[in-house]
Each structure stands twice: as C-alpha cells, then as structure tokens.
Write an enzyme that holds these catalytic residues in place. Structure first.
Site, PDB file in Angstrom:
ATOM      1  N   ASP A   1      29.439  48.013  33.703  1.00 21.76           N
ATOM      2  CA  ASP A   1      29.235  49.314  33.458  1.00 21.76           C
ATOM      3  C   ASP A   1      29.828  49.501  32.139  1.00 21.76           C
ATOM      4  O   ASP A   1      31.028  49.011  31.697  1.00 21.76           O
ATOM      5  CB  ASP A   1      30.046  50.211  34.281  1.00 21.76           C
ATOM      6  CG  ASP A   1      29.365  50.370  35.657  1.00 21.76           C
ATOM      7  OD1 ASP A   1      28.395  50.471  35.829  1.00 21.76           O
ATOM      8  OD2 ASP A   1      30.073  49.711  36.663  1.00 21.76           O
TER       9      ASP A   1
ATOM     10  N   ASP B   1      30.994  42.101  31.148  1.00 22.85           N
ATOM     11  CA  ASP B   1      31.334  43.297  32.173  1.00 22.85           C
ATOM     12  C   ASP B   1      29.743  44.036  32.374  1.00 22.85           C
ATOM     13  O   ASP B   1      28.873  43.727  31.444  1.00 22.85           O
ATOM     14  CB  ASP B   1      32.187  44.393  31.375  1.00 22.85           C
ATOM     15  CG  ASP B   1      32.450  45.623  32.152  1.00 22.85           C
ATOM     16  OD1 ASP B   1      32.680  45.257  33.386  1.00 22.85           O
ATOM     17  OD2 ASP B   1      32.627  46.589  31.468  1.00 22.85           O
TER      18      ASP B   1
ATOM     19  N   ASP C   1      33.920  46.215  27.416  1.00 27.90           N
ATOM     20  CA  ASP C   1      34.321  47.382  26.530  1.00 27.90           C
ATOM     21  C   ASP C   1      35.459  48.168  26.966  1.00 27.90           C
ATOM     22  O   ASP C   1      35.825  49.280  26.419  1.00 27.90           O
ATOM     23  CB  ASP C   1      33.082  48.532  26.839  1.00 27.90           C
ATOM     24  CG  ASP C   1      33.164  49.073  28.360  1.00 27.90           C
ATOM     25  OD1 ASP C   1      33.143  48.286  29.126  1.00 27.90           O
ATOM     26  OD2 ASP C   1      33.397  50.199  28.411  1.00 27.90           O
TER      27      ASP C   1
END
Length: 237
Positions: free
Chosen positions: A27, A25, A183
């Site tokens: 950001d 991922d 995240d």
C-alpha cells in the site's frame, strides 16, 4: 525531488545493473489502495449517521495501518474504542478489496522491466497476509510475485527487519543483493537493519510533517516510471 541513486555506503552507483531482487511494500508503493480504504471509512461513517469524509485525511494514514485510518475516520474516538472497530474495518475492507484502487501509474512498466532483466521481485507488507494474498489474482500478480509476507506472517513486522530477512531467505538471495522499496520511514529502517539498500517511494502516502530526506534511504524516487532504468536503482554489493 529525485536523489541520485547511491550505494548503501553513500558512494555513487558504480554500474548500471538492476538488483538481483527487489522487495516492495504494497500500500502506497505498488498499490494505490486509498480509494478502497475511503469506501470502507465512509460506509462505517454512514452506518453511524455521519457525513462522508474527504480523501486527503485518510490517504495520509493508509501506510500507518487500520488503527491510524480509524483515527482519521473517527477522530473523537478514544484508543480503546478505535481498536474495537479494527475487526469491522478489516471485514469491510475485505469486501471492498481491489474494487476502487489500482496500481500506481508506472508500476506495471517497472515490474515488467525488472522481469525482463531477470530480477526477482516480491512483496513485504504490514497488511495482514490473507488480505494481501487475495489481492494478488485481482492484480494479475499471483504467478509473478516470488514471495509475499504480511504483517501477521511472522512474529515481528516492520520496522523490525525479520520480514525482509525471511523474504530474502525464501527467494534464495542474500539481503545484501536485494533492494527494498517503500513509502514509510518504517520501510527504510527495516531495510537498513536487514542489510538491504532502500528506495524511498516519494509517490506514496505521507503525513505533512514527514521528511523523507531524514529517513536516509539510498535513493529517493518520484515515480515508478523512473525505475524502469537500471541506473535509477541503488547499488547492492
């Protein structure tokens, strides 16, 4: 809060090799983009004669996307008004791109360790592809990132597994030989559905009520710096 690296079936990792490929991922995982987002939010608030907002309410929403960030920026907006401001948010963000944020501490060492081990790495993000692509030269990753798939690249996005499956196809490595790092719970759901092992990036953006243990990732890691060691990675097939 690190959990021991484990194989996708929950067994302890039986070897100490890096995965063949790692997909990330963007950001909240590779990039701390919250400072760019805060600059956008406060510019929009200033235009409406509102005082600046602090970082924390926005930071927790970064991985949830522009609508969630607008909800934090303008909490009194109804959903239709919020959605109407998405184009303005994205236009302003394009101007702030990479001006304030930076890779998380330890990310460059982690990527270098993967590359030294012959591991291919790429990015699968729900950020629009044109914005993610513009970040690559700003970060010096344009020749290092083997595949980049954004939230608008395909017909579905995370938590749907399509982006991860297509990313694996494009780099020519089976999903079962890849690890996905993210995240957000959507990242872990997508990885599981794609047949990939997963790493929960505990250093990223989360809401207060999020429980990353409940996401059932294959490894929970506190810092990118831990991932310079092969035995921190979950086992693939």
């Amino acid at each position: 809060m690190s959990a021991p690296a484990a194989a996708p079936n929950g067994a302890e990792r039986p070897h100490t090799a890096f995965p063949k490929a790692v997909l990330f991922d963007l950001d909240g995982t590779l990039l701390d983009s919250a400072p760019d987002m805060l600059a956008v939010a406060n510019a929009m608030r200033a235009d409406r004669q509102l005082p600046p907002m602090p970082m924390q309410p926005l930071r927790a929403q970064v991985s949830k996307g522009s609508r969630a960030m607008l909800g934090a920026t303008f909490p009194d907006l109804d959903p239709a008004e919020r959605d109407a401001r998405v184009p303005e948010f994205l236009e302003r963000y394009e101007r702030e791109l990479g001006r304030h944020g930076a890779p998380f501490e330890g990310v460059e060492a982690m990527l270098s360790a993967l590359e030294a081990a012959g591991c291919v790495w790429g990015i699968v993000t729900n950020k629009p592809e044109y914005l993610a692509s513009k970040l690559m030269p700003l970060l010096g990753w344009q020749t290092r990132c083997a595949v980049l798939i954004g939230g608008d690249t395909l017909s579905a996005r995370k938590p749907d597994p399509l982006q991860l499956i297509v990313a694996a196809e494009r780099i020519g490595i089976a999903p079962q030989d890849c690890v996905y790092v993210g995240d957000d719970e959507r990242d872990i759901i997508a990885a599981r559905a794609a047949g990939m092992a997963s790493v929960v990036a505990l250093w990223g953006y989360r809401l207060d009520h999020d429980d990353p243990l409940a996401w059932q990732g294959d490894a929970l890691i506190d810092s990118p710096a831990q991932l310079v060691e092969a035995d921190a990675w979950p086992a693939t097939r």
